[in-house]
Design a protein around this motif. Structure first.
Motif, mmCIF file in Angstrom:
data_model
loop_
_atom_site.group_PDB
_atom_site.id
_atom_site.type_symbol
_atom_site.label_atom_id
_atom_site.label_comp_id
_atom_site.label_asym_id
_atom_site.label_seq_id
_atom_site.Cartn_x
_atom_site.Cartn_y
_atom_site.Cartn_z
ATOM 1 N N ASP A 45 48.203 52.794 10.977
ATOM 2 C CA ASP A 45 48.717 51.423 10.977
ATOM 3 C C ASP A 45 47.598 50.441 11.313
ATOM 4 O OD1 ASP A 45 50.237 49.152 11.079
ATOM 5 O OD2 ASP A 45 51.656 49.896 12.579
ATOM 6 N N PHE A 46 47.246 49.574 10.356
ATOM 7 C CA PHE A 46 46.282 48.514 10.626
ATOM 8 C C PHE A 46 46.937 47.358 11.387
ATOM 9 C CE2 PHE A 46 42.760 49.247 7.236
ATOM 10 C CZ PHE A 46 42.821 50.613 7.451
ATOM 11 N N HIS A 47 48.273 47.285 11.366
ATOM 12 C CA HIS A 47 49.060 46.368 12.197
ATOM 13 C C HIS A 47 48.759 44.894 11.919
ATOM 14 C CE1 HIS A 47 51.357 45.565 16.044
ATOM 15 N NE2 HIS A 47 51.963 46.641 15.591
ATOM 16 N N GLY A 48 48.218 44.600 10.744
ATOM 17 C CA GLY A 48 47.877 43.217 10.438
ATOM 18 C C GLY A 48 46.763 42.653 11.302
ATOM 19 N N ARG A 49 46.041 43.536 12.001
ATOM 20 C CA ARG A 49 44.963 43.084 12.894
ATOM 21 C C ARG A 49 43.647 42.852 12.145
ATOM 22 N NH1 ARG A 49 46.245 47.858 17.325
ATOM 23 N NH2 ARG A 49 48.162 46.907 18.135
ATOM 24 N N VAL A 50 43.617 43.302 10.908
ATOM 25 C CA VAL A 50 42.344 43.478 10.220
ATOM 26 C C VAL A 50 42.214 42.458 9.089
ATOM 27 C CG1 VAL A 50 40.877 45.159 9.052
ATOM 28 C CG2 VAL A 50 42.526 45.940 10.768
ATOM 29 N N THR A 51 41.057 41.857 8.957
ATOM 30 C CA THR A 51 40.798 40.933 7.862
ATOM 31 C C THR A 51 40.413 41.703 6.602
ATOM 32 O OG1 THR A 51 38.483 40.755 8.522
ATOM 33 C CG2 THR A 51 40.006 39.089 9.395
ATOM 34 N N LYS A 52 40.404 41.010 5.469
ATOM 35 C CA LYS A 52 40.116 41.669 4.192
ATOM 36 C C LYS A 52 38.793 42.435 4.195
ATOM 37 C CE LYS A 52 38.762 39.226 0.648
ATOM 38 N NZ LYS A 52 38.695 38.385 -0.586
ATOM 39 N N PRO A 53 37.677 41.846 4.613
ATOM 40 C CA PRO A 53 36.424 42.611 4.544
ATOM 41 C C PRO A 53 36.437 43.852 5.419
ATOM 42 C CG PRO A 53 36.097 40.534 5.727
ATOM 43 C CD PRO A 53 37.429 40.461 5.069
ATOM 44 N N MET A 54 37.045 43.764 6.604
ATOM 45 C CA MET A 54 37.092 44.930 7.482
ATOM 46 C C MET A 54 38.105 45.958 6.968
ATOM 47 S SD MET A 54 34.749 44.333 9.598
ATOM 48 C CE MET A 54 35.011 45.723 10.692
ATOM 49 N N ALA A 55 39.189 45.487 6.332
ATOM 50 C CA ALA A 55 40.173 46.419 5.773
ATOM 51 C C ALA A 55 39.540 47.276 4.686
ATOM 52 C CB ALA A 55 41.367 45.644 5.226
ATOM 53 N N LYS A 56 38.706 46.672 3.861
ATOM 54 C CA LYS A 56 38.032 47.443 2.814
ATOM 55 C C LYS A 56 37.117 48.498 3.420
ATOM 56 C CE LYS A 56 36.542 43.716 0.638
ATOM 57 N NZ LYS A 56 35.911 42.855 -0.391
ATOM 58 N N ARG A 57 36.387 48.132 4.447
ATOM 59 C CA ARG A 57 35.474 49.076 5.087
ATOM 60 C C ARG A 57 36.237 50.202 5.795
ATOM 61 N NH1 ARG A 57 31.508 45.462 8.612
ATOM 62 N NH2 ARG A 57 30.646 47.522 9.127
ATOM 63 N N LEU A 58 37.310 49.817 6.494
ATOM 64 C CA LEU A 58 38.105 50.832 7.191
ATOM 65 C C LEU A 58 38.751 51.805 6.208
ATOM 66 C CD1 LEU A 58 39.973 48.950 10.066
ATOM 67 C CD2 LEU A 58 38.597 51.029 10.311
ATOM 68 N N ALA A 59 39.321 51.268 5.143
ATOM 69 C CA ALA A 59 39.994 52.121 4.169
ATOM 70 C C ALA A 59 39.022 53.159 3.605
ATOM 71 C CB ALA A 59 40.587 51.275 3.048
ATOM 72 N N LYS A 60 37.811 52.732 3.305
ATOM 73 C CA LYS A 60 36.805 53.646 2.764
ATOM 74 C C LYS A 60 36.399 54.698 3.800
ATOM 75 C CE LYS A 60 32.231 53.686 0.562
ATOM 76 N NZ LYS A 60 31.096 52.848 0.089
ATOM 77 N N ALA A 61 36.243 54.277 5.058
ATOM 78 C CA ALA A 61 35.809 55.206 6.100
ATOM 79 C C ALA A 61 36.875 56.244 6.434
ATOM 80 C CB ALA A 61 35.430 54.422 7.360
ATOM 81 N N LEU A 62 38.149 55.860 6.363
ATOM 82 C CA LEU A 62 39.225 56.773 6.748
ATOM 83 C C LEU A 62 39.628 57.721 5.631
ATOM 84 C CD1 LEU A 62 41.572 54.307 8.697
ATOM 85 C CD2 LEU A 62 39.785 55.786 9.622
ATOM 86 N N GLU A 63 39.336 57.356 4.396
ATOM 87 C CA GLU A 63 39.814 58.127 3.251
ATOM 88 C C GLU A 63 39.452 59.604 3.285
ATOM 89 O OE1 GLU A 63 39.535 58.013 -1.619
ATOM 90 O OE2 GLU A 63 39.434 56.147 -0.480
ATOM 91 N N PRO A 64 38.259 60.023 3.739
ATOM 92 C CA PRO A 64 37.941 61.461 3.744
ATOM 93 C C PRO A 64 38.880 62.305 4.592
ATOM 94 C CG PRO A 64 35.935 60.157 3.967
ATOM 95 C CD PRO A 64 37.088 59.203 4.118
ATOM 96 N N HIS A 65 39.632 61.676 5.490
ATOM 97 C CA HIS A 65 40.543 62.422 6.358
ATOM 98 C C HIS A 65 41.987 62.363 5.864
ATOM 99 C CE1 HIS A 65 37.063 62.762 8.881
ATOM 100 N NE2 HIS A 65 36.980 61.453 8.987
#
Length: 384
Positions: free
Chosen positions: A185-205
């Motif tokens: 849950d990103f909980h709406g805490r995350v802005t667009k640029p950080m959401a893109k980075r987080l999504a990419k980093a978490l995807e391998p798991h």
């Protein structure tokens, strides 16, 4: 012809509002109209709707009542009004099921399944030590979990924040293996640029989904975020009607919708939202960090909706430190989980019996729950 004769509202811990509606022949229906942290405001909205539209009316005409409550006011929608309508709507379906001696899902078209999978929360608002917590919940029989991705996060934050989020999810995955699903849950805490980075980093798991990657007022950027990941995207807990969901469906970027049965107009409206989602090949996973009436309402929608795939529930969630879901029920077996599933209820109406004396007792306590206001290290307000 029976008619609605009375109602009562109860603000109860940890942060819930219960509505009791009674008919002339003594049939009682329960609803859960609440915006967490705005209980008194929703209470007033329910009173206004009940006094102006429901008292003295036939409880059977649920669709007509919904239309009058929604369209009877020039100003429509939003969390307060739609949550007030939602709780009233739940109670009306509870009454109708009891009057017709049938579970609500039978009135919605009958069963599409015999049980629904549930997921269990791990960690808190600021997630930590989630690996061991995940393993514990899996040992209790859950096959799906959900956790927060981050705590406070700046508009453009450091690589360390991304790394910490990735390491938390990796720890959970290592503790539970590949057979367990993990929602993040990103909980709406995350802005667009950080959401893109987080999504990419978490995807391998292999997260089950990433939830609310941006605030709903920024849903227009969801296609951009979706282009950066193959992880399913979920959203919808802060969307309140089929009209709010329409643009999201047409974008084609969201894979899972999460309308809340206590916020998005109740059983009547979420049933329509679920059908819309099915036509766009979007899965349904109703949002429900709330009490037993909201959860029962969700389960009836899940039971009759072919595209429902999992259900949130709040047992032992970090918000429920004073009272929990089962505390308000006469028979707690109705929400007994077996191997990560909950069975479809069989009793008429919502299929639960509320312990009225306990509700009245708890309503004497001071609740006044509000979510915390977080701040960044520079003193500016952060998203909670």
């Amino acid at each position: 012809m029976t008619e609605i004769t009375d109602y009562d509202l109860y603000e109860v811990p940890p942060r819930w509002l219960f509505l009791r509606i009674e008919t002339r022949d003594g049939v009682v229906g329960w609803g859960e109209p609440i915006v967490e942290g705005r209980a008194k405001t929703v209470n007033a909205a329910v009173e206004e709707l009940m006094d102006n539209y429901l008292l003295g009316k036939d409880p059977h005409r649920i669709e007509d009542h919904w239309q009058r409550m929604y369209r009877g006011g020039f100003y429509r929608g939003g969390p307060i009004l739609m949550s007030a309508i939602a709780g009233i709507d739940q109670a009306l379906w509870d009454i109708k099921g009891k009057l017709l001696d049938a579970p609500v899902y039978e009135l919605l078209g009958g069963r599409a399944r015999d049980r629904i999978r549930v997921y269990q929360w791990i960690g808190g608002d600021r997630p930590s030590e989630v690996g061991e917590a995940a393993a514990e919940k899996v040992s209790e029989g859950f096959s799906a979990l959900k956790m927060n991705a981050t705590s406070e996060i700046r508009r453009i934050d450091s690589p360390a924040v991304i790394q910490e989020a990735e390491e938390r999810l990796r720890s959970v995955r290592e503790h539970v293996g590949p057979d367990v699903d993990i929602g993040v849950d990103f909980h709406g805490r995350v802005t667009k640029p950080m959401a893109k980075r987080l999504a990419k980093a978490l995807e391998p798991h292999d997260p089950m989904f990433i939830e609310e990657p941006v605030l709903p007022e920024h849903n227009d950027v969801l296609p951009d975020i979706a282009a950066h990941t193959t992880t399913p995207i979920a959203t919808g807990e802060r969307m309140f009607s089929r009209w709010d969901f329409k643009d999201v469906f047409e974008q084609g970027a969201v894979d899972v919708i999460q309308p809340d049965l206590s916020h998005a107009g109740g059983i009547t409206e979420v049933n329509k939202i679920a059908a819309m989602a099915e036509s766009y090949d979007v899965a349904l996973a109703p949002h429900c960090p709330l009490g037993p009436i909201a959860l029962a309402s969700c389960i009836h929608i899940d039971t009759s909706s072919p595209n429902a795939f999992i259900q949130e529930q709040s047992l032992n969630i970090h918000y429920n430190q004073t009272n929990d879901v089962l505390d308000y029920l006469v028979d707690t077996d109705v929400f007994e989980y077996h191997n990560g599933y909950v069975d479809v209820p069989s009793a008429p109406g919502l299929g639960i019996e509320i312990n009225e004396s306990y509700v009245e007792e708890q309503a004497e306590r001071t609740v006044n729950w509000h979510n915390p206001v977080w701040r960044h290290d520079d003193g500016s307000v952060a998203e909670w």
